[in-house]
Design an enzyme around this catalytic site. Structure first.
Site, PDB file in Angstrom:
ATOM      1  N   GLY A   9      25.253  30.623  23.897  1.00 26.42           N
ATOM      2  CA  GLY A   9      26.457  29.805  24.040  1.00 26.42           C
ATOM      3  C   GLY A   9      27.463  30.425  24.986  1.00 26.42           C
ATOM      4  O   GLY A   9      28.141  29.715  25.745  1.00 26.42           O
ATOM      5  N   ASP A  10      27.584  31.742  24.949  1.00 26.69           N
ATOM      6  CA  ASP A  10      28.496  32.438  25.862  1.00 26.69           C
ATOM      7  C   ASP A  10      28.014  32.290  27.303  1.00 26.69           C
ATOM      8  O   ASP A  10      28.813  32.079  28.224  1.00 26.69           O
ATOM      9  CB  ASP A  10      28.572  33.924  25.509  1.00 26.69           C
TER      10      ASP A  10
ATOM     11  N   TYR B 148      32.415  29.079  15.582  1.00 20.01           N
ATOM     12  CA  TYR B 148      32.641  29.261  14.143  1.00 20.01           C
ATOM     13  C   TYR B 148      31.687  30.308  13.569  1.00 20.01           C
ATOM     14  O   TYR B 148      30.473  30.225  13.755  1.00 20.01           O
ATOM     15  CB  TYR B 148      32.460  27.932  13.425  1.00 20.01           C
TER      16      TYR B 148
ATOM     17  N   ALA C  58      31.537  37.762  22.406  1.00 18.49           N
ATOM     18  CA  ALA C  58      31.543  36.452  23.065  1.00 18.49           C
ATOM     19  C   ALA C  58      32.304  36.459  24.379  1.00 18.49           C
ATOM     20  O   ALA C  58      31.817  35.988  25.413  1.00 18.49           O
ATOM     21  CB  ALA C  58      32.116  35.403  22.112  1.00 18.49           C
ATOM     22  N   GLU C  59      33.523  36.972  24.347  1.00 20.13           N
ATOM     23  CA  GLU C  59      34.385  36.868  25.530  1.00 20.13           C
ATOM     24  C   GLU C  59      33.952  37.820  26.655  1.00 20.13           C
ATOM     25  O   GLU C  59      34.006  37.444  27.832  1.00 20.13           O
ATOM     26  CB  GLU C  59      35.836  37.130  25.135  1.00 20.13           C
TER      27      GLU C  59
END
Length: 313
Positions: A263-264, A176, A48-49
């Site tokens: 979403g990222d 989540y 994600a990051e």
């Protein structure tokens, strides 16, 4: 030899955006087909990051990614790949005593993770000891990290505490993951972190799973202390709550091939526009534009050779 993080004295200009979190090696079918029938798989970094940092770098924002990888071929490949996206990886280190996590994308059926006891699960406050978090403009974390281990939860707490005392903004994507922790444990922990962040991204579906929210307004009611709250509602659109205002921006109609990673991309598009001082509607539109690129691919990161500039000016 394992890489070690450089000190800030030799690091050069401080990136505007610093992201922190695990990245694994992702194996995904070359074509949009299930793993059960796929003949060929491609290898890409998946996290994600680092996704956020990679998208932001492609959009012209100086970005860094902080993590720990195994001192193995997968770890070194990930580090090199992310650096090639234009991301500063000077604070991404390699642990010779642990392995790099791996996961598989199964288009249309989710993902399969193999990350237990990974090098990244050993992250702790010491991981960011030499990272100039206070000098960045935005520090970005996700709710995946505190679920990886107790030491990772300590890392997240340390980052929140450091950023809170300075001018940097803390960006938090709830992200989540039921495979990492059950809702009963995740719900209060993620709610507490989100209420302490300056910018929060959360999907309406995950807010419903965690906190029973049905509408974006429900999410705002339980996250009243967040400066900017962005509630994403899939192909409907996204709503930002900020200082008593509420702005909705519809999603861009898209034929979805694979949703994982979108979403990222949205967060990166939004944060890049925010760093340019763009107004709310433009920030949300920039998020949608970036997410659309990922929705059209089986990869978490798709480098558009001619990115739309309308949301960046």
């Amino acid at each position: 030899m394992p890489h070690t993080a450089r000190t800030t004295a030799t690091a050069g200009p401080i990136p505007r955006l610093i992201t922190i979190g695990e990245t694994m090696m992702m194996l995904t079918p070359e074509h949009a087909e299930p793993l059960a029938t796929a003949a060929k798989l491609s290898l890409h970094p998946g996290g994600a990051e680092s996704n956020v940092a990679s998208h932001a770098a492609h959009l012209g924002v100086s970005s860094a990614w902080v993590s720990v990888l195994g001192d193995d071929v997968l770890g070194h490949r990930i580090r090199t790949s992310i650096e090639l996206h234009g991301v500063d990886v000077q604070w991404a280190t390699n642990d010779p005593d642990a392995t790099t996590g791996v996961y598989f994308k199964d288009p249309g059926h989710g993902v399969l993770y193999y990350r237990r006891d990974s090098a990244a699960s050993r992250m702790s406050p010491s991981t960011v000891a030499s990272v100039p978090l206070e000098q960045a403009e935005i520090v970005h974390l996700s709710g995946i990290t505190p679920a990886l281990s107790l030491s990772c939860a300590d890392l997240v707490e340390a980052v929140f505490e450091r950023v809170a005392t300075n001018t940097a903004l803390l960006s938090f994507d709830v992200n989540y993951r039921p495979s990492l922790w059950q809702a009963g444990a995740a719900a209060p922990a993620l709610l507490a972190l989100a209420n302490r962040a300056d910018i929060v991204f959360v999907g309406l579906d995950e807010a419903q799973s965690l906190w029973g929210c049905v509408t974006p307004e429900d999410v705002r009611a339980i996250l009243p202390d967040t400066g900017r709250l962005i509630v994403k509602d899939g192909d409907v659109g996204a709503t930002e709550f900020n200082a008593g205002t509420q702005v909705f921006e519809p999603a861009i109609p898209t034929e979805v091939i694979e949703a994982v990673g979108a979403g990222d991309a949205f967060a990166a598009g939004y944060l890049s526009a925010a760093l340019r001082g763009n107004p709310t509607a433009v920030r949300l539109r920039a998020g949608h534009e970036r997410a659309r690129l990922v929705l059209l691919s089986t990869s978490d990161f798709t480098a558009d050779p001619s990115p739309t500039q309308s949301s960046l000016t």
